[in-house]
Structures are given as structure tokens and as C-alpha cells.
Design an enzyme around this catalytic site. Sequence first.
Site, mmCIF file in Angstrom:
data_model
loop_
_atom_site.group_PDB
_atom_site.id
_atom_site.type_symbol
_atom_site.label_atom_id
_atom_site.label_comp_id
_atom_site.label_asym_id
_atom_site.label_seq_id
_atom_site.Cartn_x
_atom_site.Cartn_y
_atom_site.Cartn_z
ATOM 1 N NE ARG A 5 -1.970 -1.442 3.524
ATOM 2 C CZ ARG A 5 -2.295 -1.295 4.790
ATOM 3 N NH1 ARG A 5 -3.492 -0.823 5.115
ATOM 4 N NH2 ARG A 5 -1.464 -1.609 5.747
ATOM 5 C CG ASN A 59 -3.599 -4.740 3.672
ATOM 6 O OD1 ASN A 59 -3.108 -4.541 2.570
ATOM 7 N ND2 ASN A 59 -2.870 -4.774 4.766
#
Length: 107
Positions: A36, A54
Site C-alpha cells: 500500500r 488490505n
Amino acid sequence: MFHLFKKKEKIKRELPPGTIRKEFHFEGNVQNIGFRFEVQSRAKPLGITGYAKNNDDGSVTAQLQGSEKNINKVITDLQNIDRIQIDSVTEKEIPLDYYENDFYILY
């Protein structure tokens, strides 16, 4: 009386011509490796807004809004990071968000 908790008014932005928004779903070795953060660090300098988060199944979902050229650059760059193994990526075009002004990592 008190304005401590006053909500900020959202301002609708005018987006550059050709702006698109896509949602990507990444599967593979994409969690617990800074994936990320890598999405964010490549998107922000290109002026791309959106988020990466996530999912419970070990995948990552990311929404990117900007020019198609810059979005494609981010995806290509992610696929060339050695520690990241993307087994599959699906994408779909989604409606623009005229109120978003940054790229976020969602927890």
C-alpha cells in the site's frame, strides 16, 4: 457556541480533462510487504488521488483517479518491484470522486 467539532465543508473540485477513476484488485504476495505504501509513493507525485486498503482475504484493493497514462505507470511500476508478486490484477472503471484531494492508505 463551540465550533470545535464543526465538520469541514467538502468542496467539489474541477478535474482536468481526461481524468478517470479505476478500482484495482491485486492478488498474490501483496500484504505485509509495504504494498500500500508503494502504491501511495508512486501515485502522489503523479497527482493521483484515491486509496489502497488490505482485504481480509490477503488481497489489496486500490482506487486511483488521474490520467490514464499516470495510472498505467503506477501499475507498471508496481509490477516491477522484486519483493512484490502480483499473481492477478483486475480493474474496472468507476465514477469520479470530485471531492477527493489526496491519496490515502486505509487501515
